[in-house]
Design an enzyme around this catalytic site. Structure first.
Site, PDB file in Angstrom:
ATOM      1  N   SER A 139     -85.280  80.758  75.231  1.00 29.57           N
ATOM      2  CA  SER A 139     -85.337  81.293  76.591  1.00 29.57           C
ATOM      3  C   SER A 139     -86.019  82.654  76.518  1.00 29.57           C
ATOM      4  CB  SER A 139     -83.909  81.414  77.143  1.00 29.57           C
ATOM      5  OG  SER A 139     -83.909  82.019  78.413  1.00 29.57           O
ATOM      6  N   LYS A 165     -88.756  78.168  77.452  1.00 30.32           N
ATOM      7  CA  LYS A 165     -88.303  78.353  78.841  1.00 30.32           C
ATOM      8  C   LYS A 165     -88.607  79.788  79.228  1.00 30.32           C
ATOM      9  CE  LYS A 165     -83.672  79.295  80.626  1.00 30.32           C
ATOM     10  NZ  LYS A 165     -82.285  78.781  80.686  1.00 30.32           N
ATOM     11  N   LEU A 166     -89.315  79.937  80.340  1.00 25.84           N
ATOM     12  CA  LEU A 166     -89.679  81.282  80.810  1.00 25.84           C
ATOM     13  C   LEU A 166     -88.884  81.635  82.057  1.00 25.84           C
ATOM     14  CD1 LEU A 166     -91.545  83.798  80.672  1.00 25.84           C
ATOM     15  CD2 LEU A 166     -93.168  82.532  82.117  1.00 25.84           C
ATOM     16  N   LYS A 167     -88.300  82.820  82.050  1.00 29.16           N
ATOM     17  CA  LYS A 167     -87.603  83.318  83.227  1.00 29.16           C
ATOM     18  C   LYS A 167     -88.653  83.730  84.262  1.00 29.16           C
ATOM     19  CE  LYS A 167     -83.310  83.265  81.726  1.00 29.16           C
ATOM     20  NZ  LYS A 167     -82.237  82.544  82.430  1.00 29.16           N
ATOM     21  N   ASP A 193     -87.070  79.110  84.612  1.00 31.98           N
ATOM     22  CA  ASP A 193     -85.712  79.335  85.114  1.00 31.98           C
ATOM     23  C   ASP A 193     -85.729  80.529  86.065  1.00 31.98           C
ATOM     24  OD1 ASP A 193     -83.019  79.617  85.588  1.00 31.98           O
ATOM     25  OD2 ASP A 193     -82.456  80.041  83.503  1.00 31.98           O
ATOM     26  N   ASN A 195     -83.027  81.540  88.009  1.00 31.34           N
ATOM     27  CA  ASN A 195     -81.714  82.155  88.237  1.00 31.34           C
ATOM     28  C   ASN A 195     -81.503  82.521  89.715  1.00 31.34           C
ATOM     29  OD1 ASN A 195     -82.154  83.239  85.053  1.00 31.34           O
ATOM     30  ND2 ASN A 195     -80.161  82.401  85.593  1.00 31.34           N
ATOM     31  N   GLU A 218     -85.537  75.294  86.790  1.00 33.63           N
ATOM     32  CA  GLU A 218     -84.089  75.495  86.733  1.00 33.63           C
ATOM     33  C   GLU A 218     -83.639  76.464  87.826  1.00 33.63           C
ATOM     34  OE1 GLU A 218     -82.955  76.746  82.803  1.00 33.63           O
ATOM     35  OE2 GLU A 218     -80.927  77.305  83.390  1.00 33.63           O
ATOM     36  N   ASP A 243     -78.327  74.873  87.148  1.00 34.01           N
ATOM     37  CA  ASP A 243     -77.501  75.633  86.194  1.00 34.01           C
ATOM     38  C   ASP A 243     -76.322  76.229  86.984  1.00 34.01           C
ATOM     39  OD1 ASP A 243     -76.394  77.584  84.540  1.00 34.01           O
ATOM     40  OD2 ASP A 243     -78.275  78.564  84.026  1.00 34.01           O
ATOM     41  N   LYS A 267     -73.438  74.078  80.453  1.00 38.33           N
ATOM     42  CA  LYS A 267     -72.912  75.263  79.777  1.00 38.33           C
ATOM     43  C   LYS A 267     -71.398  75.172  79.827  1.00 38.33           C
ATOM     44  CE  LYS A 267     -76.567  78.547  81.027  1.00 38.33           C
ATOM     45  NZ  LYS A 267     -76.897  79.699  81.900  1.00 38.33           N
ATOM     46  N   GLY A 295     -77.582  78.087  77.325  1.00 31.97           N
ATOM     47  CA  GLY A 295     -77.055  79.160  76.482  1.00 31.97           C
ATOM     48  C   GLY A 295     -76.713  80.360  77.329  1.00 31.97           C
TER      49      GLY A 295
HETATM   50  O1  OSB Z   1     -79.773  81.117  83.206  1.00 32.25           O
HETATM   51  O2  OSB Z   1     -79.770  80.102  81.387  1.00 32.25           O
HETATM   52  C1  OSB Z   1     -79.553  81.124  82.022  1.00 32.25           C
HETATM   53  C2  OSB Z   1     -78.561  83.930  79.639  1.00 32.25           C
HETATM   54  C3  OSB Z   1     -77.580  84.548  80.383  1.00 32.25           C
HETATM   55  C4  OSB Z   1     -77.279  84.085  81.630  1.00 32.25           C
HETATM   56  C5  OSB Z   1     -77.966  82.999  82.156  1.00 32.25           C
HETATM   57  C6  OSB Z   1     -78.949  82.359  81.424  1.00 32.25           C
HETATM   58  C7  OSB Z   1     -79.278  82.850  80.156  1.00 32.25           C
HETATM   59  C8  OSB Z   1     -80.346  82.316  79.328  1.00 32.25           C
HETATM   60  C9  OSB Z   1     -80.213  82.549  77.831  1.00 32.25           C
HETATM   61  O3  OSB Z   1     -81.329  81.799  79.758  1.00 32.25           O
HETATM   62  C10 OSB Z   1     -80.264  81.295  77.076  1.00 32.25           C
HETATM   63  C11 OSB Z   1     -79.881  81.495  75.623  1.00 32.25           C
HETATM   64  O4  OSB Z   1     -78.723  81.865  75.322  1.00 32.25           O
HETATM   65  O5  OSB Z   1     -80.721  81.245  74.787  1.00 32.25           O
HETATM   66 MG    MG Z   2     -80.324  79.210  83.806  1.00 33.48          MG
END
Ligand code: OSB
Ligand code: MG
Length: 374
Positions: A139, A165-167, A193, A195, A218, A243, A267, A295
């Site tokens: 990530s 995976k790119l935020k 992702d 969020n 995501e 998620d 998760k 994660g």
């Molecule tokens: O949205 O998946 C998420 C970390 C903290 C809170 C939310 C997210 C994440 C990650 C990290 O994307 C994933 C990782 O632990 O490798």
């Molecule tokens: Mg996520």
């Protein structure tokens, strides 16, 4: 097993580089670990759990201090009152406390670890895992520029990660995705992702992602917006993955029946524990919905448990199960290693790793012992 005492260890572990999402920028991993001591037929056994609560309530309503507080005031007293405590009954005992899945999950995890030790069993054996290694995805946080995004992703591809995976967030999305595909081609697994950073009004904008052959998008919309995700899913070709919205097996059932999720990010902490996570895995498999293991920047303890969980057959997409070195110079357990694009599924008893007392001492910022009230 009879619970005798709980110690909650708050830790703060420096990250190798800041991790930025649409909702916050982290420079340390802050969480608490649960050390639970039990009387068992085989004598005293200690089980360890990890809470994935973050320092502030920006990903979910819980946060580190809320997890510690609800455990001390409400959850621990319930578990101290149970004579024959098993991992399978923890969530049932705690069912009257509304919410707080991450706090509950950390406790269930500690009970589970002790129970696995009592039975001399690995977590993979307990679950019925079917593979010895799991593909390791990474990530990638939001970077300061498009160039930096390409450079950072190039580094992870060179390391051999099986999927990127790119935020993303508004203004940090299309140009980044386009540049990454331009630089590295179409031949690697790539997903984004958000969020929860967009609204349904952004659907025309988000549709522009469709031309980049992403594995999935995501959680583009809010946690409560399951129906709106189903509307967006009809408008986009990129498969919809949830998620934040999947807080329980019931939420997963709703999302699947509304067509809001072609894919689910599982998760354990977010849904109340590894056993609820297994239910979601089974439910999704029965509906032909793909799952992958998410994660929460876990320490080696939960990272090892996640790798075991991901050895179940429904986990058909690479998870956010990177090596410890993706986030930490030093982990609190044995290092979890990514090699050849995979992480080995632990084979040892329990979660197959142990907390290093020296590292715990080094990273601990506070601890709280909780004993039964007489
Ligand atoms: O949205 O998946 C998420 C970390 C903290 C809170 C939310 C997210 C994440 C990650 C990290 O994307 C994933 C990782 O632990 O490798
Ligand atoms: Mg996520």
């Amino acid at each position: 097993m009879k619970l005798k005492s709980l110690t909650l260890h708050q830790v703060s572990i420096p990250l190798v580089t800041p991790f930025e999402t649409s909702f916050m920028r982290e420079t340390e991993k802050d969480c608490y670990l649960v050390e639970a001591r039990f009387d068992t037929p085989a004598g005293e056994i200690t089980g360890w759990g990890e809470s994935v609560t973050m320092i502030s309530p920006l990903y979910s309503p819980e946060y580190v201090a809320s997890g510690i507080d609800v455990t001390r005031r409400w959850l621990a007293p319930i578990l101290f009152g149970v004579d024959d405590l098993t991992a399978e009954t923890v969530s049932w005992h705690l069912r009257h406390v509304v919410g707080h899945p991450m706090a509950k999950s950390a406790l269930e995890m500690a009970v589970l670890e002790a129970q696995l030790k009592l039975h001399g069993q690995s977590f993979k054996e307990y679950l019925g895992g079917v593979v010895d290694t799991v593909p390791s995805g990474v990530s990638v946080g939001i970077q300061d520029s498009v160039e930096e995004t390409v450079k950072v992703i190039g580094g992870y591809l060179d390391e051999g990660y099986a999927r990127i995976k790119l935020k993303i967030k508004p203004g940090k999305d299309i140009a980044e995705v386009a540049a990454v595909r331009r630089a590295f081609g179409d031949d690697f697994g790539f997903q984004v992702d958000a969020n929860a950073a967009y609204t349904l009004v952004d659907s025309a904008h988000l549709r522009r992602l469709d031309e980049y052959g992403l594995l999935l998008i995501e959680q583009p919309l809010g946690e409560a917006d399951i129906r709106q995700h189903s509307e967006l899913a009809k408008l986009m070709e990129t498969p919809m993955c949830l998620d934040e919205s999947i807080v329980s097996a019931e939420a997963a059932a709703d999302a699947i029946s509304l067509g809001a999720a072609a894919v689910i990010n599982i998760k354990p902490g977010r849904v109340g524990g590894y056993l609820e996570a297994k239910k979601i895995h089974d439910l999704a498999a029965a509906h032909g919905v793909a799952v992958w293991h998410g994660g929460m920047v876990e320490t080696g303890l939960a990272r090892a448990a996640n790798a075991s969980m991901a050895s179940l057959p429904g986990f058909t997409l690479p998870g956010d199960i990177s090596g410890s070195s993706r986030f930490f110079h030093e982990d609190i357990t044995e290092e979890i290693v990514m090699h050849d694009g995979v992480v080995d599924v632990p084979t040892g008893v329990g979660f197959g790793v142990s907390i290093d007392p020296g590292k715990l001492e080094k990273f601990r910022t506070d601890s709280l012992e909780i004993l039964p009230q007489r």
